[in-house]
Design an enzyme around this catalytic site. Structure first.
Site, short mmCIF file in Angstrom:
data_model
loop_
_atom_site.label_atom_id
_atom_site.label_comp_id
_atom_site.label_asym_id
_atom_site.label_seq_id
_atom_site.Cartn_x
_atom_site.Cartn_y
_atom_site.Cartn_z
N SER A 104 -2.12 34.68 10.98
CA SER A 104 -2.94 33.48 10.99
C SER A 104 -2.15 32.32 11.58
CB SER A 104 -3.38 33.13 9.56
OG SER A 104 -3.87 31.82 9.45
N TYR A 129 -1.08 31.05 0.62
CA TYR A 129 -1.78 31.73 1.71
C TYR A 129 -0.88 31.75 2.95
CZ TYR A 129 -5.15 32.71 5.41
OH TYR A 129 -5.80 33.25 6.49
#
Length: 263
Positions: A104, A129
């Site tokens: 990501s 995350y």
């Protein structure tokens, strides 16, 4: 088979070019489930040409997996680490095999909390995350080095979809960050179909040799057609990758063969 699984199978079966498809149960929040899936898969099939590590959760409240791992680190990284390790014997013997691990843009902050991987002391949903996504990148690029050191004809590739409209945030908790990300999705995000192009490029493009980092080609890497992004070399840190590998083996009980060059 789950309701969602049945729906996807039905949609894919409508495509006449797809001859067969099967859904198997896998829960990446459970090392037991990961092992059972890998065993069942290897009993049923003789080869594995492509493994895409794409499952993920984003910004939940602090929760633990069945094995007492922080949920994001446990699912996004450790589950895939264990799955790939269990399937490695099959990957090594399958012609032209590839492992694609989806990271990501969040990984670009190079976040790792090695002293508090499970978020016991100071859990922050978006920071953890980021950790899980940086772990994905470190894992993918270190895995390629392992393949090369052992002369295995398997390719490991990292990629990311940029900013893409999806339901990944549907169970998130951190309202401020969640709201900001939703705003960015609304203003800057591309469709899931375009976001998937980076994954497909990493999985199928003939120019891939292993060890690349694929993402959207634009100034801020948010949207665009896929390309091989040299920033992957800047983000990769060998010491962190080796430490992550060692910690992940200890936590999962899944041990990878050592590099021949280090034997």
């Amino acid at each position: 088979m789950s309701t969602k699984g049945k729906k996807v199978v039905k949609q894919l079966q409508e495509n006449k070019r797809i001859n067969s498809i099967e859904v198997m149960h896998l829960n990446l929040a459970s090392l037991k489930s990961v092992k059972e899936f890998a065993d069942a898969f290897q009993k049923k099939y003789e080869s594995l040409s492509l493994l895409i590590n794409n499952a993920g959760v984003m910004m939940p409240p602090h929760k633990l997996t069945e094995d007492r791992f922080e949920l994001q680190f446990g699912v996004n990284h450790l589950g895939h680490f264990a799955l790939t390790g269990h399937l490695l014997p099959m990957l090594k013997t399958s012609p032209h095999a590839r492992v694609v691990t989806v990271s990501s843009l969040a990984a670009h902050k190079k976040t790792m909390f090695f002293e508090d991987l499970q978020g016991v002391k100071h859990y922050r949903p978006f920071q953890y995350y980021r950790q899980s996504k940086y772990a994905n990148l470190l894992f993918a690029l270190r895995l390629q080095k392992l393949f090369e050191d052992n002369n295995w004809a398997v390719k490991s590739v990292a990629c990311h979809p940029g900013i893409t409209k999806s339901n990944l945030l549907s169970r998130g908790e951190e309202r401020s960050a969640k709201g900001l990300i939703y705003l960015m999705q609304e203003r800057f995000a591309q469709s899931t179909q375009r976001g998937a192009k980076s994954i497909l490029f990493a999985a199928l493009h003939p120019s891939i040799h292993g060890g690349e980092y694929v993402g959207p080609h634009s100034k801020r890497r948010r949207i665009g057609d896929p390309f091989i992004d040299s920033i992957g070399d800047e983000l990769y840190d060998e010491a962190s990758a080796l430490r992550l590998f060692e910690v992940s083996e200890h936590l999962t009980g899944v041990f990878y063969p050592k590099s021949k060059s280090n034997a």
